[in-house]
Design an enzyme around this catalytic site. Structure first.
Site, PDB file in Angstrom:
ATOM      1  N   LYS A  13      31.738  20.306  42.770  1.00  0.00           N
ATOM      2  CA  LYS A  13      31.302  20.409  44.337  1.00  0.00           C
ATOM      3  C   LYS A  13      32.094  19.732  45.302  1.00  0.00           C
ATOM      4  O   LYS A  13      32.672  20.108  46.219  1.00  0.00           O
ATOM      5  CB  LYS A  13      29.955  19.395  44.125  1.00  0.00           C
ATOM      6  CG  LYS A  13      28.884  20.128  43.461  1.00  0.00           C
ATOM      7  CD  LYS A  13      27.566  19.420  43.386  1.00  0.00           C
ATOM      8  CE  LYS A  13      27.437  17.860  43.006  1.00  0.00           C
ATOM      9  NZ  LYS A  13      27.996  17.736  41.769  1.00  0.00           N
ATOM     10  N   ARG A  88      18.835  17.120  46.011  1.00  0.00           N
ATOM     11  CA  ARG A  88      18.909  17.103  44.648  1.00  0.00           C
ATOM     12  C   ARG A  88      17.520  17.048  43.780  1.00  0.00           C
ATOM     13  O   ARG A  88      17.453  17.036  42.629  1.00  0.00           O
ATOM     14  CB  ARG A  88      19.352  15.599  44.325  1.00  0.00           C
ATOM     15  CG  ARG A  88      20.955  15.548  44.272  1.00  0.00           C
ATOM     16  CD  ARG A  88      21.007  15.176  42.795  1.00  0.00           C
ATOM     17  NE  ARG A  88      22.357  14.431  42.429  1.00  0.00           N
ATOM     18  CZ  ARG A  88      23.651  14.200  42.975  1.00  0.00           C
ATOM     19  NH1 ARG A  88      23.954  14.867  44.214  1.00  0.00           N
ATOM     20  NH2 ARG A  88      24.351  13.312  42.452  1.00  0.00           N
ATOM     21  N   ARG A 122      38.475  11.969  35.363  1.00  0.00           N
ATOM     22  CA  ARG A 122      38.483  11.816  36.932  1.00  0.00           C
ATOM     23  C   ARG A 122      38.791  10.315  37.542  1.00  0.00           C
ATOM     24  O   ARG A 122      38.331   9.365  37.086  1.00  0.00           O
ATOM     25  CB  ARG A 122      36.992  12.290  37.212  1.00  0.00           C
ATOM     26  CG  ARG A 122      36.990  12.110  39.159  1.00  0.00           C
ATOM     27  CD  ARG A 122      35.593  12.620  39.560  1.00  0.00           C
ATOM     28  NE  ARG A 122      34.417  12.149  39.199  1.00  0.00           N
ATOM     29  CZ  ARG A 122      33.373  12.385  39.430  1.00  0.00           C
ATOM     30  NH1 ARG A 122      33.116  13.591  40.259  1.00  0.00           N
ATOM     31  NH2 ARG A 122      32.111  11.873  39.038  1.00  0.00           N
ATOM     32  N   ARG A 153      35.262   6.007  38.669  1.00  0.00           N
ATOM     33  CA  ARG A 153      33.770   5.797  38.974  1.00  0.00           C
ATOM     34  C   ARG A 153      33.185   5.011  38.033  1.00  0.00           C
ATOM     35  O   ARG A 153      33.081   5.227  36.654  1.00  0.00           O
ATOM     36  CB  ARG A 153      33.023   6.832  39.436  1.00  0.00           C
ATOM     37  CG  ARG A 153      33.223   7.175  40.856  1.00  0.00           C
ATOM     38  CD  ARG A 153      32.831   8.613  41.242  1.00  0.00           C
ATOM     39  NE  ARG A 153      31.431   9.056  40.945  1.00  0.00           N
ATOM     40  CZ  ARG A 153      30.777  10.133  41.188  1.00  0.00           C
ATOM     41  NH1 ARG A 153      31.221  10.967  42.119  1.00  0.00           N
ATOM     42  NH2 ARG A 153      29.468  10.392  40.712  1.00  0.00           N
ATOM     43  N   ARG A 164      23.127  11.448  33.783  1.00  0.00           N
ATOM     44  CA  ARG A 164      23.441  12.125  34.791  1.00  0.00           C
ATOM     45  C   ARG A 164      23.127  13.512  34.807  1.00  0.00           C
ATOM     46  O   ARG A 164      22.286  14.349  35.294  1.00  0.00           O
ATOM     47  CB  ARG A 164      24.620  12.036  35.522  1.00  0.00           C
ATOM     48  CG  ARG A 164      24.854  10.692  36.320  1.00  0.00           C
ATOM     49  CD  ARG A 164      26.201   9.976  36.284  1.00  0.00           C
ATOM     50  NE  ARG A 164      27.090  11.192  37.235  1.00  0.00           N
ATOM     51  CZ  ARG A 164      28.429  11.098  37.166  1.00  0.00           C
ATOM     52  NH1 ARG A 164      29.096  10.604  36.469  1.00  0.00           N
ATOM     53  NH2 ARG A 164      28.736  11.956  38.190  1.00  0.00           N
TER      54      ARG A 164
END
Ligand code: AP5
Ligand code: MG
Ligand code: ZN
Length: 209
Positions: A13, A88, A122, A153, A164
């Site tokens: 996204k 969400r 990431r 992160r 998640r």
């Protein structure tokens, strides 16, 4: 055009929204980025959100709806925007219907197995929001766009990623049928190469304009 980007954690996204926003010259409104900045700056919202974000749980709807109301009222949103990470939950989507007219919902679909791999590699820039993957960084540790140090992160460890994903399937995936019923949903295969996904999204948005 007012656009929502919908998809599981790691679907791409942020990666796609950033490119599409550069091209269409509209702001990318990433609620994750807004919350991470608030946490870093220890604002009242940041202090409330910290434990949720770092454990992979959703921050309460009231907080997010307030953030979005304020953000969409700003002048730079007039020509359109991309919402990356909002709504969400169904209550968030219902609240959004009262304050904005959405033109299209871009769903990026990716299988769970691929997501864990993507998120563990990431690296992000907390300054400008740019996103990278170690497999293409060639050992670089700073941001190409602004020169800041890249970080991993806190919620990108395997256990939190699993939380998640569970949260996505139980609380966010119902939005797929929510927007399908309203005739707004366009689904893209997010397992393809980043450039290929980008091209198909841009083609569809140009047709929708
Ligand atoms: P948020 O920051 O929105 O995280 P997320 O939804 O979990 O999504 P990600 O940012 O992890 O993934 P992405 O889809 O943007 O993927 P990316 O482009 O980076 O939210 C974080 C937290 O904030 C939430 O858990 C919650 O606590 C809170 N929050 C935020 N919004 C909220 C809301 N509305 N309500 C309540 N709480 C909220 O790509 C991932 C990696 O894959 C990158 O390394 C990238 O380079 C790579 N990649 C991308 N595309 C491809 C591709 N096609 N092929 C191969 N690799 C790819
Ligand atoms: Mg993101
Ligand atoms: Zn940067």
């Amino acid at each position: 055009m007012n656009i929502i980007f919908l998809g599981p954690p790691g679907a791409g996204k942020g990666t796609q929204a950033q490119r599409v926003c550069d091209e269409l010259k509209i702001p990318q409104i990433s609620t994750g980025d807004i919350l991470r900045r608030a946490i870093k700056e220890e604002t009242p919202v940041g202090l409330k959100a910290k434990a949720y974000v770092e454990s992979g749980k959703l921050v309460p709807d009231e907080i997010l709806v307030e953030i979005i109301k304020d953000r969409l009222a700003q002048d730079d949103c007039k020509p359109g925007y991309i919402l990356d990470g909002f709504p969400r939950t169904v209550p968030q989507a219902e609240a959004l219907e009262k304050i904005a007219k959405i033109d299209v919902v871009v769903e990026i679909a990716v299988a769970d197995e691929a997501l864990v791999k993507r998120l563990s590699g990431r690296r992000v820039c907390l300054n400008c929001g740019a996103t990278y993957h170690v497999s293409t960084l060639g050992g670089k540790t700073t941001c190409d766009k602004c020169g800041e140090e890249l970080i991993q992160r806190k919620d990108d460890n395997p256990e939190t990623v699993q939380n998640r994903l569970n949260v996505y399937h139980s609380q966010t995936a119902p939005l797929i049928s929510f927007y399908q019923e309203r005739g707004l949903l366009k689904t893209f295969d997010g397992m393809q190469d980043i450039d290929v996904v980008y091209q198909s999204i841009m083609d569809a948005l140009r047709k929708a304009e």
